[in-house]
Design an enzyme around this catalytic site. Structure first.
Site, PDB file in Angstrom:
ATOM      1  N   ARG A 107     -59.448 -11.473   8.669  1.00 48.02           N
ATOM      2  CA  ARG A 107     -58.316 -11.529   7.732  1.00 48.02           C
ATOM      3  C   ARG A 107     -58.220 -10.144   7.120  1.00 48.02           C
ATOM      4  O   ARG A 107     -59.097  -9.724   6.361  1.00 48.02           O
ATOM      5  CB  ARG A 107     -58.578 -12.591   6.668  1.00 48.02           C
ATOM      6  CG  ARG A 107     -57.464 -12.773   5.634  1.00 48.02           C
ATOM      7  CD  ARG A 107     -57.878 -13.865   4.648  1.00 48.02           C
ATOM      8  NE  ARG A 107     -56.961 -14.020   3.551  1.00 48.02           N
ATOM      9  CZ  ARG A 107     -55.974 -14.917   3.506  1.00 48.02           C
ATOM     10  NH1 ARG A 107     -55.796 -15.728   4.551  1.00 48.02           N
ATOM     11  NH2 ARG A 107     -55.189 -15.023   2.463  1.00 48.02           N
ATOM     12  N   HIS A 134     -49.208 -14.551  10.227  1.00 43.52           N
ATOM     13  CA  HIS A 134     -50.208 -15.535   9.808  1.00 43.52           C
ATOM     14  C   HIS A 134     -50.129 -16.735  10.755  1.00 43.52           C
ATOM     15  O   HIS A 134     -49.732 -17.828  10.376  1.00 43.52           O
ATOM     16  CB  HIS A 134     -49.929 -15.960   8.371  1.00 43.52           C
ATOM     17  CG  HIS A 134     -51.068 -16.670   7.702  1.00 43.52           C
ATOM     18  ND1 HIS A 134     -52.293 -16.894   8.309  1.00 43.52           N
ATOM     19  CD2 HIS A 134     -51.163 -17.226   6.455  1.00 43.52           C
ATOM     20  CE1 HIS A 134     -53.079 -17.533   7.474  1.00 43.52           C
ATOM     21  NE2 HIS A 134     -52.422 -17.755   6.345  1.00 43.52           N
ATOM     22  N   GLN A 137     -51.730 -20.424  10.084  1.00 41.79           N
ATOM     23  CA  GLN A 137     -51.012 -21.249   9.118  1.00 41.79           C
ATOM     24  C   GLN A 137     -49.870 -22.008   9.779  1.00 41.79           C
ATOM     25  O   GLN A 137     -49.663 -23.197   9.530  1.00 41.79           O
ATOM     26  CB  GLN A 137     -50.456 -20.370   7.995  1.00 41.79           C
ATOM     27  CG  GLN A 137     -49.659 -21.133   6.953  1.00 41.79           C
ATOM     28  CD  GLN A 137     -50.501 -22.134   6.204  1.00 41.79           C
ATOM     29  OE1 GLN A 137     -51.506 -21.774   5.593  1.00 41.79           O
ATOM     30  NE2 GLN A 137     -50.116 -23.407   6.235  1.00 41.79           N
ATOM     31  N   ASP A 225     -42.850 -19.715  -0.050  1.00 39.93           N
ATOM     32  CA  ASP A 225     -44.124 -19.028  -0.206  1.00 39.93           C
ATOM     33  C   ASP A 225     -44.066 -18.247  -1.508  1.00 39.93           C
ATOM     34  O   ASP A 225     -43.001 -18.108  -2.122  1.00 39.93           O
ATOM     35  CB  ASP A 225     -44.390 -18.104   0.985  1.00 39.93           C
ATOM     36  CG  ASP A 225     -45.853 -17.691   1.110  1.00 39.93           C
ATOM     37  OD1 ASP A 225     -46.668 -18.124   0.262  1.00 39.93           O
ATOM     38  OD2 ASP A 225     -46.189 -16.934   2.040  1.00 39.93           O
ATOM     39  N   CYS A 266     -47.618 -22.823   1.963  1.00 44.31           N
ATOM     40  CA  CYS A 266     -48.963 -22.573   2.496  1.00 44.31           C
ATOM     41  C   CYS A 266     -50.024 -22.468   1.405  1.00 44.31           C
ATOM     42  O   CYS A 266     -51.214 -22.515   1.718  1.00 44.31           O
ATOM     43  CB  CYS A 266     -48.964 -21.336   3.388  1.00 44.31           C
ATOM     44  SG  CYS A 266     -48.646 -19.794   2.509  1.00 44.31           S
ATOM     45  N   ARG A 294     -55.052 -27.034   8.195  1.00 41.24           N
ATOM     46  CA  ARG A 294     -55.617 -25.743   8.575  1.00 41.24           C
ATOM     47  C   ARG A 294     -56.952 -25.972   9.286  1.00 41.24           C
ATOM     48  O   ARG A 294     -57.270 -25.297  10.277  1.00 41.24           O
ATOM     49  CB  ARG A 294     -55.830 -24.864   7.331  1.00 41.24           C
ATOM     50  CG  ARG A 294     -54.575 -24.275   6.725  1.00 41.24           C
ATOM     51  CD  ARG A 294     -53.962 -23.195   7.608  1.00 41.24           C
ATOM     52  NE  ARG A 294     -54.868 -22.094   7.841  1.00 41.24           N
ATOM     53  CZ  ARG A 294     -55.052 -21.076   7.003  1.00 41.24           C
ATOM     54  NH1 ARG A 294     -54.401 -21.026   5.855  1.00 41.24           N
ATOM     55  NH2 ARG A 294     -55.875 -20.084   7.313  1.00 41.24           N
TER      56      ARG A 294
END
Length: 308
Positions: A107, A134, A137, A225, A266, A294
């Site tokens: 990450r 991402h 996700q 988001d 998310c 996830r």
């Protein structure tokens, strides 16, 4: 060995297999918090390096738990632990880590760090997030949608707010999974046109609509988001809030979308900013299923990376 770097770099048949595997994994566990039977522990005896240059809650916990549930062990490393790219090159770090571990999840900020890690590693590398994309996700999001509404192919997804890295991966998924995506947000925060063009070239209908109420008409899924990054300066945060306030997902907007539209985020969310608590905790919200998924999606991704 397979790397999982981005959705648009992964074959559609493999993506579908990952989603199907994730669903089977989740169903077989039936809510159990303990590890599965021995024949369901494909990471037994394996070590997975989890590298975090960016802080994380969901990514760290879900990967760590997923590896352990599949019989493996994790080594969690921060950017400060490694000083990644500051002294030793990314390429040399990848070569060294490959001698010690069986898989690497990273990450990071710069996409180039991810791609260089994958180029020189001799073990699978997974994109846990970059500033551009991402993908893990969105695999969890598709799993969540299909649990509630069936196949996502042909559906309408509406992204509200900032065309950020999560939005980019949704665009990649639109092309690969065959759904349409409408972006609604200020022109200054439009998604990358490269990714818009890629999705359109794969047959997805990608629409940019400035009016959020028009955008959500006929939506099957509305997604939001956070408006700001933890790294943004205060002045940048204030400018973004001013630009994005008309795109808040609230009860009126979800009413315009229709009672069958789902809502996703998310997380972490700033309640009262990009989305209201009434929507987050309302009947159309599936954010807690989304967060749990996830774990299952990433377990399926790790199995696929090892050829399972």
């Amino acid at each position: 060995m397979n790397h999982f770097l981005d959705i648009h770099k992964t074959d559609p048949a493999d993506l579908r297999a990952i989603i199907d595997t994730a669903k089977a994994i989740k169903d077989s566990r039936n809510g159990r918090p303990k590890a599965m039977a021995d024949d369901e522990t494909p990471l037994a005896g394996r070590m997975v390096a989890l590298i975090f240059e960016k802080p994380s809650t969901r990514t760290r916990v879900s990967f760590d738990v997923g590896v352990r549930q599949m019989g493996g062990q994790t080594m969690v490393l921060s950017g400060n632990d490694m000083q990644l790219g500051h002294g030793e090159t990314i390429a040399d770090t990848a070569r060294v880590l490959s001698r010690f571990v069986d898989m690497i999840m990273i990450r990071t900020f710069d996409e180039a760090v991810l791609t260089e890690m994958a180029e020189f590693a001799t073990v699978p590398v997974i994109n846990g997030l970059t500033d551009r994309t991402h993908p893990c996700q969105i695999m969890a999001d598709i799993l969540t949608f299909e649990e509630h509404r069936g196949p996502i192919k042909g559906k309408k997804v509406v992204w509200c707010g900032d065309g950020n890295n999560v939005c980019s991966s949704f665009l990649h998924a639109a092309g690969r999974f065959g759904f349409d995506l409408t972006f609604t947000g200020p022109v200054q925060l439009d998604p990358e046109m490269e990714f818009v063009g890629h999705a359109r070239n794969e047959g997805a209908t990608i629409t940019i609509e400035r009016d959020p109420f028009k955008a959500v008409e006929g939506a099957d899924l509305v997604v939001a988001d956070t408006w700001v990054s933890m790294h943004d300066a205060q002045s940048a945060k204030e400018r973004r809030h001013n630009m994005l306030r008309p795109y808040q997902v609230n009860e009126k907007l979800m009413e315009a979308a229709g009672k069958d539209a789902l809502f996703m985020h998310c997380l972490p969310a700033h309640r009262g900013e990009e989305v209201t608590s009434e929507v987050m905790d309302g009947p159309q919200s599936v954010i807690w299923d989304e967060a749990e998924n996830r774990l299952h999606a990433q377990k399926a991704i790790m199995r696929w990376c090892l050829g399972g």
